[in-house]
Motif scaffolding. Structure first.
Motif, PDB file in Angstrom:
ATOM      1  N   TYR A 150       0.821  -1.187  -0.074  1.00 21.98           N
ATOM      2  CA  TYR A 150      -0.143   0.317  -0.164  1.00 21.98           C
ATOM      3  C   TYR A 150       0.677   1.271   0.056  1.00 21.98           C
ATOM      4  CZ  TYR A 150      -3.901  -3.043   1.264  1.00 21.98           C
ATOM      5  OH  TYR A 150      -4.493  -4.086   1.446  1.00 21.98           O
ATOM      6  N   PRO A 151       0.457   2.378  -0.814  1.00 20.61           N
ATOM      7  CA  PRO A 151       1.297   3.565  -0.824  1.00 20.61           C
ATOM      8  C   PRO A 151       0.945   4.394   0.415  1.00 20.61           C
ATOM      9  CG  PRO A 151      -0.646   3.700  -2.241  1.00 20.61           C
ATOM     10  CD  PRO A 151      -0.695   2.484  -1.571  1.00 20.61           C
ATOM     11  N   ILE A 152       1.740   5.043   1.314  1.00 22.95           N
ATOM     12  CA  ILE A 152       1.650   5.784   2.287  1.00 22.95           C
ATOM     13  C   ILE A 152       1.927   7.116   2.110  1.00 22.95           C
ATOM     14  CG2 ILE A 152       2.513   6.133   4.673  1.00 22.95           C
ATOM     15  CD1 ILE A 152       0.752   3.546   4.459  1.00 22.95           C
ATOM     16  N   SER A 153       1.132   8.083   2.184  1.00 24.51           N
ATOM     17  CA  SER A 153       1.564   9.587   2.098  1.00 24.51           C
ATOM     18  C   SER A 153       2.523  10.045   3.428  1.00 24.51           C
ATOM     19  CB  SER A 153       0.447  10.279   2.349  1.00 24.51           C
ATOM     20  OG  SER A 153      -0.545  10.142   1.514  1.00 24.51           O
ATOM     21  N   GLY A 154       2.470   9.625   4.535  1.00 23.89           N
ATOM     22  CA  GLY A 154       3.551   9.971   5.662  1.00 23.89           C
ATOM     23  C   GLY A 154       2.759   9.726   6.977  1.00 23.89           C
ATOM     24  N   PHE A 155       3.308  10.596   7.984  1.00 23.56           N
ATOM     25  CA  PHE A 155       2.755  10.255   9.285  1.00 23.56           C
ATOM     26  C   PHE A 155       2.515  11.849   9.809  1.00 23.56           C
ATOM     27  CE2 PHE A 155       5.661   7.113   8.338  1.00 23.56           C
ATOM     28  CZ  PHE A 155       4.949   5.803   8.910  1.00 23.56           C
ATOM     29  N   ILE A 156       1.260  11.818  10.277  1.00 23.55           N
ATOM     30  CA  ILE A 156       0.779  13.213  11.131  1.00 23.55           C
ATOM     31  C   ILE A 156       1.369  13.248  12.484  1.00 23.55           C
ATOM     32  CG2 ILE A 156      -1.066  14.810  11.376  1.00 23.55           C
ATOM     33  CD1 ILE A 156      -2.401  13.472   8.853  1.00 23.55           C
ATOM     34  N   LEU A 157       1.864  14.188  12.932  1.00 25.83           N
ATOM     35  CA  LEU A 157       2.328  14.008  14.247  1.00 25.83           C
ATOM     36  C   LEU A 157       1.324  14.880  15.150  1.00 25.83           C
ATOM     37  CD1 LEU A 157       6.138  15.119  13.680  1.00 25.83           C
ATOM     38  CD2 LEU A 157       4.881  12.910  13.916  1.00 25.83           C
ATOM     39  N   PRO A 158       0.872  14.247  16.262  1.00 24.02           N
ATOM     40  CA  PRO A 158       0.037  15.036  17.178  1.00 24.02           C
ATOM     41  C   PRO A 158       0.353  16.269  17.593  1.00 24.02           C
ATOM     42  CG  PRO A 158       0.448  13.046  18.208  1.00 24.02           C
ATOM     43  CD  PRO A 158       1.346  13.185  16.911  1.00 24.02           C
ATOM     44  N   ASN A 159      -0.141  17.510  17.869  1.00 22.26           N
ATOM     45  CA  ASN A 159       0.192  18.604  18.526  1.00 22.26           C
ATOM     46  C   ASN A 159       0.661  18.280  20.085  1.00 22.26           C
ATOM     47  OD1 ASN A 159      -0.069  20.127  16.218  1.00 22.26           O
ATOM     48  ND2 ASN A 159      -2.144  20.572  16.878  1.00 22.26           N
ATOM     49  N   SER A 160       1.620  18.925  20.527  1.00 19.58           N
ATOM     50  CA  SER A 160       2.046  18.458  21.822  1.00 19.58           C
ATOM     51  C   SER A 160       1.068  19.405  22.877  1.00 19.58           C
ATOM     52  CB  SER A 160       3.457  19.111  21.982  1.00 19.58           C
ATOM     53  OG  SER A 160       4.333  18.502  21.139  1.00 19.58           O
TER      54      SER A 160
END
Length: 160
Positions: A150-160
């Motif tokens: 599967y293609p992945i766009s990337g990872f979204i980091l949660p706001n601290s």
């Protein structure tokens, strides 16, 4: 470890880096939905588990995150949301939350509706991209068995 079941039967990955309160909240919301006979979807589960407050189909999350206050990355971090790109077989995309980074090319994720209307905890994902940049992955569909690429766009980091 791959645990797949209806909410009341899910086994959690003991080494998960996800905050217990977040996991409890996400699983409580799953129980509420299932008690009403409603479907469990990946987007609300990922939002509840990660705290990333993005709306819309999973396939829209990457571009939305890049336009908002969320940082994005091509490296997995515990608590980040892995965004699967929309494909012919998965037209609305998919999202999963990274629960553990095992090494540079293998992680564990927690997500919903990979198996219809079920929550999967501690499911292994391996990076199979040619450049080793997490742009293409295979997901553990059953213990020790990895499915399609599967293609992945990337990872979204949660706001601290």
């Amino acid at each position: 470890m791959c645990a797949v079941a209806a909410c009341g039967q899910v086994q959690t990955n003991q080494s998960s880096g996800i905050a217990p309160a977040r996991m409890a909240f996400a699983m409580q919301e799953v129980e509420v939905l299932q008690s009403k006979g409603s479907r469990v979807w990946c987007v609300p589960f990922a939002r509840n588990l990660s705290g990333v407050e993005i709306r819309g189909n999973a396939g829209t999350w990457w571009n939305t995150a890049k336009k908002t206050s969320y940082d994005v990355s091509h490296d997995p971090e515990v608590g980040s949301v892995m965004v699967f790109s929309a494909t012919r077989s998965m037209p609305m995309g998919h999202v999963a939350v990274v629960s553990e980074v095992l090494d540079n090319h293998k992680i564990l994720v927690d997500h919903a509706n990979w198996h219809r209307n079920k929550v999967s905890l501690g499911m292994a994902v391996i990076d199979v991209s040619a450049k080793q940049d997490w742009s293409r992955v295979r997901v553990e569909s059953a213990p020790g068995a990895f499915g399609s690429v599967y293609p992945i766009s990337g990872f979204i980091l949660p706001n601290s």
